[in-house]
Design a protein around this motif. Structure first.
Motif: not given
Length: 181
Positions: A61-88
């Motif tokens: 995380l410290s390597d991204y200092e000065g940038k905005g970070i969109f930190l997303n936690f997910w799993g392959t079994w998670c349908e909402p995760c699957k739906k939002e990944m292409p949009a991300m």
């Protein structure tokens, strides 16, 4: 042995077991580490995870200092995760040159499962696996998907639980984009 004596012994054993359970519960509650919930405004905890495709790349995380970070936690079994990944992925293509980084953190699945999932969706942003669940614990993640928006100063800007649509993702990335000088 008569019935009264057997009953007294049985009751005594039950009483001892119950007493031991109560003592254990009180002891474990008193000595348990209190987990501090991550909140908006907190300094985002630093971590290091290995890139899914290149073990020589470490995501800190410290390597991204000065940038905005969109930190997303997910799993392959998670349908909402699957739906939002292409949009991300679509929004990352727009915002990566504007100082916004995406890091998708899978929760302790195998490299094989994660690679198949990511390649099947055709997404193009950094992915890492939290094999020990240490990062998930540090960020107090309970439900998936969960996204932590971290501003360029390294502070938690927003905590999002649940599926996001592409318009929301764009708005969130815009909100953590560093100011242009």
């Amino acid at each position: 042995m008569d019935k009264k004596k057997k009953r007294s012994i049985t009751r005594g054993v039950i009483l001892v077991v119950l007493l031991a359970a109560i003592v254990y519960t009180v002891y474990s509650s008193a000595t348990k580490d209190k987990v501090k919930l991550l909140q908006v405004g907190d300094k985002a905890p630093d971590f290091e995870l290995v890139d899914l495709y290149d073990s020589n790349i470490k995501h800190r995380l410290s390597d991204y200092e000065g940038k905005g970070i969109f930190l997303n936690f997910w799993g392959t079994w998670c349908e909402p995760c699957k739906k939002e990944m292409p949009a991300m992925s679509n929004q990352y293509a727009i915002y990566k040159d504007q100082g916004v980084e995406v890091l998708a953190v899978n929760i302790a699945q195998t490299e094989f499962e994660v690679k198949n999932f990511i390649e099947g969706l055709g997404v193009h942003f950094p992915v890492a696996i939290d094999e020990t669940r240490d990062v998930m614990t540090e960020y107090t993640i309970d439900l998936l998907p969960a996204t932590i928006l971290i501003n360029p100063e390294g502070e938690v800007e927003k905590i999002i639980t649940g599926e996001m649509n592409e318009q929301q993702i764009a708005s969130y990335m815009e909100s953590i984009k560093p100011e242009q000088e």
